[in-house]
Scaffold this active site. Structure first.
Site: not given
Ligand code: BG6
Length: 487
Positions: A157, A191, A249, A335
């Protein structure tokens, strides 16, 4: 038998010999996830008996040895412990060949040579971890050089920037490859905890009868992140939280939570249901979306002083299907928030009568909730009202908890990328998304992209802009953890 998620085998299957080609091999994702993932699979004997990994990109690190050293550092910093005695055997299979969208001839020759060296039988795997702007030209190069022949192509992505660019990207991919050879990776689907939603829903009879509008009052998919943009200013200014997390996501997780039971747990049946579900998702009303930007974002390096890019997004979504009619789904991510969590909450309808004297008239309380913590230590909780021990009937909120690590402590899970890399090598498509689903999700998100809400300021370490807190109504968000919410 092994069909991706489902296996009665005690040892995981081993993919057949193949060459793996990784574009963006000196980039951040390769260092943080891909190489540590491959190395772990190697140690667990889940890589092919023999394989080669050819890193590629515009700029060579100098030599194969320099490349191996770079990857060793990456594995040390981001992997599961120090590169140990297995390292040399792994490293001897790594090399680097520079390539560009205009010239992939040297790389194509290196792939063919490596394949004959190891007697590769299976499809070669090509992983495109390149900036979105470079994707289409790279795909054309893969076609022109023949690298795309007999290849499983993994794309990262963002899959485009909006509906039009997603369609263009898909059209370019389809010029070169069949849909069945394209693996669009969304690591949230890999996951352990996300797969467990499928297991709990479809391996038990007790959830499905209440998994619908008659019993579910709301769903929340909440992914606050404590991290800020961590120096990824270039990417973030282009992308923002909505494209980075919601279009991808969080909506993919909605795709698992809201899915109709498939006829089988295999890729084809699941993809069919996911496509149907995404078709039923109602385009998002921008009036029910809140964007935010954390204080200090504009002071980060390489961020425009007047940037309006959102670092937070919260919204309400409906699924216009019989099962979900009228049930709101709330999605939130951002964030620099108060906590880093990935929590899915299913809120159930209240008991029809309040028989216990516990509640004040008109008091707003959280109903029973089923909570999935999609963390590295996955947990499933059911929070209910229970009697507090004592002479009077008084109620308190308490949880029945399934701690996956405790339940199956002797089994080591795979990290999301490890799982998905292993699946691609086995040509197992269960946890990947398809072109029509990606396009539909851009369509669903288009009203917000066309008319985005202005990003409202929020303090670092908070729960986002004030206006977002009330989006789910009087009950608010499930997070932060609390017992009872009153009006
Ligand atoms: C990524 C995003 O795809 O997923 C990030 O670009 C984000 O911004 C991350 O922090 C989160 O993934 P995980 O596995 O750490 O929850």
């Amino acid at each position: 038998m092994y069909v991706g998620l489902v296996s009665s085998a005690t040892t995981p299957p081993r993919p057949s010999n193949r060459v793996l080609v990784l574009f963006g091999a000196t980039g951040d994702l390769a260092a943080r996830k891909l190489f540590p993932g491959f190395f772990h699979l190697f140690r667990e004997e889940m890589m092919p008996e023999d394989f080669r990994i050819i890193g590629s990109g515009r700029h060579s690190p100098g030599s194969d040895d320099a490349f191996r050293q770079l990857i060793r550092e990456a594995v040390r910093n981001h992997g599961r412990g120090e590169p140990d005695e297995d390292w040399e055997a792994f490293a001897s299979r790594l090399s680097f060949v520079a390539s560009t969208a205009d010239d992939g001839s040297e790389l194509a020759a290196a792939i063919t040579a490596a394949e004959s060296e190891i007697g590769a039988e299976g499809e070669r795997l090509v992983y495109l971890s390149v900036p979105p702007g470079a994707m289409r030209d790279m795909v054309r190069m893969l076609g022109a050089t023949g690298i795309a022949d007999n290849c499983s192509l993994v794309v990262e992505k963002p899959f485009g920037h909006d509906l039009d660019s997603a369609r263009e990207l898909n059209a370019t991919l389809h010029e070169v490859l069949d849909e069945e050879s394209i693996y669009r990776i969304d690591h949230f689907l890999g996951k352990e905890a996300a797969q467990n939603i499928l297991a709990l829903r479809f391996a038990n009879g007790m959830f499905e009868p209440i998994w619908n509008r008659d019993h579910v009052a709301y769903v929340q998919i909440d992914v606050p992140e404590a991290l800020d943009i961590q120096g990824r200013s270039g990417f973030y200014e282009q992308t923002g939280a909505f494209r980075d997390m919601i279009v991808t996501h969080l909506l993919q997780i909605l795709g698992i939570v809201a899915l109709e039971p498939p006829s089988r747990i295999d890729a084809e049946s699941l993809q069919l249901e996911r496509t149907k579900l995404f078709d039923a998702v109602r385009p998002i009303d921008p009036g029910r979306a809140v964007f935010g930007q954390y204080d200090g974002y504009r002071d980060e390096d390489d961020i425009a002083e007047d940037s309006t890019v959102e670092t937070f997004a919260a919204l309400e979504i409906y699924v216009d299907a019989w099962r979900w009619s009228g049930v709101p789904f709330y999605l939130r991510t951002g964030k620099a928030m108060a906590e880093g969590r990935r929590t899915v909450t299913i809120g159930f309808t209240e008991a029809p009568l309040r028989l216990f004297p516990h509640f004040a008239p008109g008091e707003v309380t959280r109903p029973s909730e089923l909570i999935f913590e999609l963390s590295d230590d996955p947990q499933v909780r059911i929070e209910v009202q229970a009697k507090i021990p004592g002479p009077v009937i008084d109620l308190g909120r308490a949880a029945l908890t399934l701690d996956i690590d405790q339940a199956f402590g002797d089994h080591d899970g795979l990290e999301a990328y490890e799982k998905l890399l292993h699946d691609v090598m086995l040509c197992e498509r269960l946890l990947f998304t398809r072109s029509e689903q990606i396009e539909r999700l851009w369509e669903v998100c288009a009203p917000v992209l066309d008319d985005p809400p202005a990003a409202e300021a929020y303090a670092k370490g908070s729960w986002g802009p004030e206006r977002a807190r009330g989006l789910p109504g009087a009950l608010g968000w499930r997070l932060p953890d609390h017992d009872v919410v009153t009006d």
